[in-house]
Design an enzyme around this catalytic site. Structure first.
Site, short mmCIF file in Angstrom:
data_model
loop_
_atom_site.label_atom_id
_atom_site.label_comp_id
_atom_site.label_asym_id
_atom_site.label_seq_id
_atom_site.Cartn_x
_atom_site.Cartn_y
_atom_site.Cartn_z
N ASP A 81 -3.27 2.39 4.54
CA ASP A 81 -2.05 1.65 4.21
C ASP A 81 -2.07 0.31 4.95
OD1 ASP A 81 0.51 1.31 3.14
OD2 ASP A 81 1.50 2.25 4.86
N ASP A 103 -3.98 -5.86 2.46
CA ASP A 103 -2.71 -6.57 2.41
C ASP A 103 -2.91 -8.00 2.89
OD1 ASP A 103 -0.23 -7.60 2.48
OD2 ASP A 103 0.64 -6.10 3.82
P1 13P Z 1 9.44 3.31 4.18
O1 13P Z 1 9.58 2.61 5.50
O2 13P Z 1 10.57 2.98 3.27
O3 13P Z 1 9.26 4.77 4.34
O4 13P Z 1 8.12 2.73 3.47
C1 13P Z 1 6.84 3.10 3.92
C2 13P Z 1 5.78 2.23 3.32
O5 13P Z 1 5.98 1.57 2.34
C3 13P Z 1 4.46 2.20 3.98
O6 13P Z 1 3.59 1.32 3.36
#
Ligand code: 13P
Length: 313
Positions: A81, A103
């Site tokens: 992520d 990103d």
């Molecule tokens: P939240 O903070 O809304 O849970 O989103 C998590 C997210 O998008 C991680 O990339």
């Protein structure tokens, strides 16, 4: 089944009008219960990990846990992520992640394309799928802060060029979601720009879109934290019915991390207040693990509509 990339998952999700929950797991406890939820719901799942979480687990432990989890009969992708550099994305490909996000959304359009392309060229050689972000999703991501509360929504006029030139597998769009618990001001009403989503869908037929910042921050979960000594300010998340609406459309992946953290924290706080003499770790984490599991199952079944869609051989 071993770890899979997101290609096939997203194709089925698009055609089946549901989305796949991508859950940020911070510790082994949440990692395990998200996988158990997927198994019990017969749902595909994306386990997503930030760079800091890789450090927290340690690479070897993380990969061993992911491999073991994927062999419990679930369809699971291991996803990086918010990869902030080409290097971290390549490193995760080498480690055995099956999906990565680069990103570079805070950079210029051309630089975003350049970095994304570099990751795609490397990742695709290893059968790893790539997500990239266009526009800016506001709020708190990991430990860095994305400024500009009102953000810059994804411009529909840029999406075709971005996807074509980068050859990405999925696109994270900014349509009004935000990272963290505090997505909106107290007097602000949660809203997603479905008009923008529709324009993007029309320009990119059959292309999987991703929503970041999609915790719903349930009132009762926030209240539990504060009832037992927490001091979280009032917070509002993305209403579940909006996430369901997005799931039925081109959104194939929905990111959730905050909800798991708030849920887990509230249960641990409650336990400590009610049982101040207890210090057995498994005892105080069990209600928290159970609550997170139920929350994830509920999202899979009733919000993202992904239950009973896993393809497991
Ligand atoms: P939240 O903070 O809304 O849970 O989103 C998590 C997210 O998008 C991680 O990339």
């Amino acid at each position: 089944m071993s770890l899979v990339n997101t290609k096939e998952m997203f194709k089925r999700a698009y055609e089946g009008h549901y989305s796949i929950g991508a859950f940020n797991v911070d510790t082994f406890d949440t990692f395990k219960v998200v996988c158990e939820a997927a198994k019990e719901e017969n749902s595909p799942v994306i386990i997503q990990i930030t760079e800091n979480v890789i450090k927290y687990f340690g690479e070897e432990y993380l990969m061993a846990i992911a491999k073991t989890a994927s062999e419990t009969g679930i369809e699971m992708a291991l996803h990086l992520d918010h990869g902030r550099s080409v290097e971290i994305c390549k490193k995760c490909v080498d480690l055995g992640f099956t999906s990565v996000m680069i990103d570079a959304s805070s950079m210029s359009f051309e630089d975003n394309i350049r970095l994304t392309k570099e990751v795609v060229e490397y990742a695709h050689k290893h059968n790893v799928t790539v997500e990239s972000e266009l526009g800016s999703i506001t709020g708190i991501e990991d430990d860095s802060t994305v400024e500009d509360k009102y953000g810059h929504f994804t411009h529909p006029d840029q999406v075709v060029e971005f996807v074509t030139r980068t050859n990405i597998d999925s696109l994270a769009v900014a349509i009004g979601t935000a990272h963290g618990a505090f997505k909106y001001k107290p007097d602000e009403k949660p809203a997603l720009r479905f008009d923008i989503l529709e324009e993007i869908e029309q320009k990119l037929p059959l292309f999987p879109l991703v929503l970041h910042g999609s915790s719903s921050v349930p009132k009762e979960r926030l209240a539990l934290v504060n009832q037992y000594g927490g001091q979280l300010a009032e917070a509002k998340g993305i209403p579940e019915d909006m996430l369901t609406e997005a799931s039925k459309r081109a959104v194939c992946k929905i990111n959730v991390g905050t909800d798991l953290r708030v849920c887990f924290t509230g249960e641990v706080r409650k336990f400590f207040v009610e049982q101040p003499k207890e210090f057995e770790i498994r005892k105080y984490t069990t209600p928290a693990r159970n609550a997170v599991k139920e929350m994830v199952k509920d999202k899979m079944r009733n919000v993202f509509l992904s239950s009973n869609h896993a393809k497991v051989d």
